[in-house]
Each structure stands twice: as C-alpha cells, then as structure tokens.
Design an enzyme around this catalytic site. Structure first.
Site: not given
Ligand code: 13P
Length: 284
Positions: A82, A134, A208-209, A211, A233
């Site tokens: 990642d 990305e 991504h992101g 959570s 997260t």
């Molecule tokens: P979160 O921490 O918001 O779940 O995002 C994880 C992520 O996108 C890892 O690349």
C-alpha cells in the site's frame, strides 16, 4: 487456495459490480482477523501492508504471516504493497513474493508520475505482479504518506484517461473527496467526477480512505465503478477499543493472549461487515 494478482480479482469485481476489500495489516492478529473473516464470508480478499507496516514488523515477518494464512485458507488472496513511494521498496516487495504493488507517485508532477509509474509497471508485469497507482492527491495520513487539506486535489478525468493509457496500470486510486484517517465531518464524495472518470477509463478504480465514509456513499461509489475499497482506520479503532475495554473490565489480567483475543474478534466483526457492504461475500 493460492495467491492471486490484483488484476484477477478486480476483473471479476468490475464485471459483476462489487468491490474487493483491501485491509491493512501489520501484525499476526490483524492477518488472522482479515483472513478468518474472509473465509467465513467466502470472500476473495486483499491484504495490504504500508511501508510503515513493513518497517514496524519487518517484511519477512509480514510475508511469513501472510503465507501461513494463505496455506490454511481456501479463498483467493492478494498480498499488496500500500502506498509504495520508493522504487527500491517496490522492487523488494516483488522479490519477496507480493502479488500486487501500489506505486504512489501522486505527489510528483503528472509527467514524472507517469514516467515513474511506467518504470514500475514494466518490471512488475514482467514478473506477473499487478500495479496500482494514484492520480490526484488523497488527503490525510496513511502511515508514511501525509497530504494536508490544502495540498489535497481531486483527480482530473482527462488526466486519468491519459495516465492509464500511458502507464498500463492494473488499478487506479482516485481522489474524489475521501481522506485517510478519522474524518472531522462527513465526507462529501464527488460522484459526478467518479462517473466521468469511469466513462473515460476502463481500468479498475480504487477508493482510499474509506473508513469514515457512510455506507450509502460507499455503495454508490461501487455502483459508479469502484472495485477495490481500502480500510485501515476502522481496523485500528476496533483493535484499540477491544484492548481498552478488556483491560478496563479485567485490570488484573496480564496474559497478552487474553487481551488480544477480544481485539481480534472485534476486528473480525468490522471486516465481515465491510465485506458484506462491498458485496464480495459468497464470491468464491
Ligand atoms: P482509512 O485509514 O481511512 O481506512 O484508509 C485506508 C487506506 O486508504 C489505505 O491506503
């Protein structure tokens, strides 16, 4: 079953309009929680480790844990890097047996991002490994990679089209309003932008992101073409909550197994819920 590439899993997901969960790991309990939840849900799954996770645990430990999990599980598993930002780090992951790598050149100007990503793709594809990249800058912090609010920028659809055509990546992480880490308020996703990107680009798209993104918004983004969703997260939160609650209720216990066991169960619960939300359950 066996390790598979990201491309294999995302091709089916894209065709059938569901998303594969990509869950971040950095220790044994998290690897077990992810794989046990995925086996119980009959879901193909992506385990991913950031550069920070590899530094923390050591790449051989992480790979050893994931290999042990893969041997005991009868589901397709991808081992993915990642947010690799360093060419040599990516090469090391290829040598150690990762079946997929993300090269994150998003902080570079477009031309440089294209050139650096293309170099990674050439080597990785020659070794049968998939590559995610990305474009645009996703805000927040994912271990080594921090993008401040004012630095963050959304993916430009025409650039995505050119980027995918010139790099031949297997998956593209798009910036459409999500951020890594805990959200301050409710994120507003730019669905019109996502649809525009999807129209121009055949490459599987990654969120991504995810959570703190409301369930409805996650579902909609999958309807509009997202087929890999990253979660870190929420797993960290479940782990910490599980540990804290157990210690508060059992202050005299000092056996790590008793403390970490409930934390693992808490992580499994959230991972199962995400798998169902993404629609990847009962797919293998
Ligand atoms: P979160 O921490 O918001 O779940 O995002 C994880 C992520 O996108 C890892 O690349």
């Amino acid at each position: 079953m066996a390790f598979v590439t990201l491309k294999e899993l995302l091709t089916d997901a894209q065709r059938k309009r569901y998303a594969i969960g990509a869950f971040n790991t950095n220790n044994m309990e998290i690897v077990q929680a992810i794989v046990e939840a995925a086996v119980e849900e009959r879901a193909p799954v992506i385990l991913q480790a950031s550069q920070g996770a590899l530094r923390y645990a050591g790449i051989d430990y992480i790979m050893g844990l994931v290999r042990a999990a893969e041997k005991s599980a009868d589901i397709p598993i991808v081992m993915h890097l990642d947010h690799g930002t360093d060419f040599n780090q990516v090469m090391l992951c290829l040598r150690k047996g990762f079946t997929s790598v993300m090269f994150d050149g998003s902080k570079k100007p477009l031309e440089e991002n294209i050139a650096a990503t293309r170099k990674v793709v050439e080597v990785a594809h020659a070794m049968g490994v998939s590559v995610e990249a990305e474009l645009g800058k996703i805000g927040g912090t994912e271990d080594d990679v921090t993008v401040s609010e004012h630095e963050a920028s959304l993916t430009i659809p025409a650039e995505a089209e050119r980027f995918c055509a010139e790099t031949k990546v297997d998956a593209l992480a798009v910036a459409i309003g999500t951020a890594h880490g805990a959200y301050k308020g409710e994120p507003k996703l730019d669905f019109a932008r996502l649809r525009e990107i999807r129209k121009l680009v055949d490459t599987p798209l990654v969120l991504h992101g995810a959570s703190g993104v409301p369930e409805e918004a996650v579902k909609r983004s999958i309807d509009y073409g997202i087929c890999k969703v990253n979660i870190d997260t929420n797993i960290r939160q479940a782990f910490t909550k599980g540990v804290k609650e157990f210690i508060m209720e059992n202050p005299s216990v000092f056996d790590p197994r008793k403390i970490l066991g409930p934390a693992k169960e808490a992580m499994k619960e959230i991972i199962r819920a995400k798998i169902r939300l993404f629609g990847s359950n009962n797919k293998c």
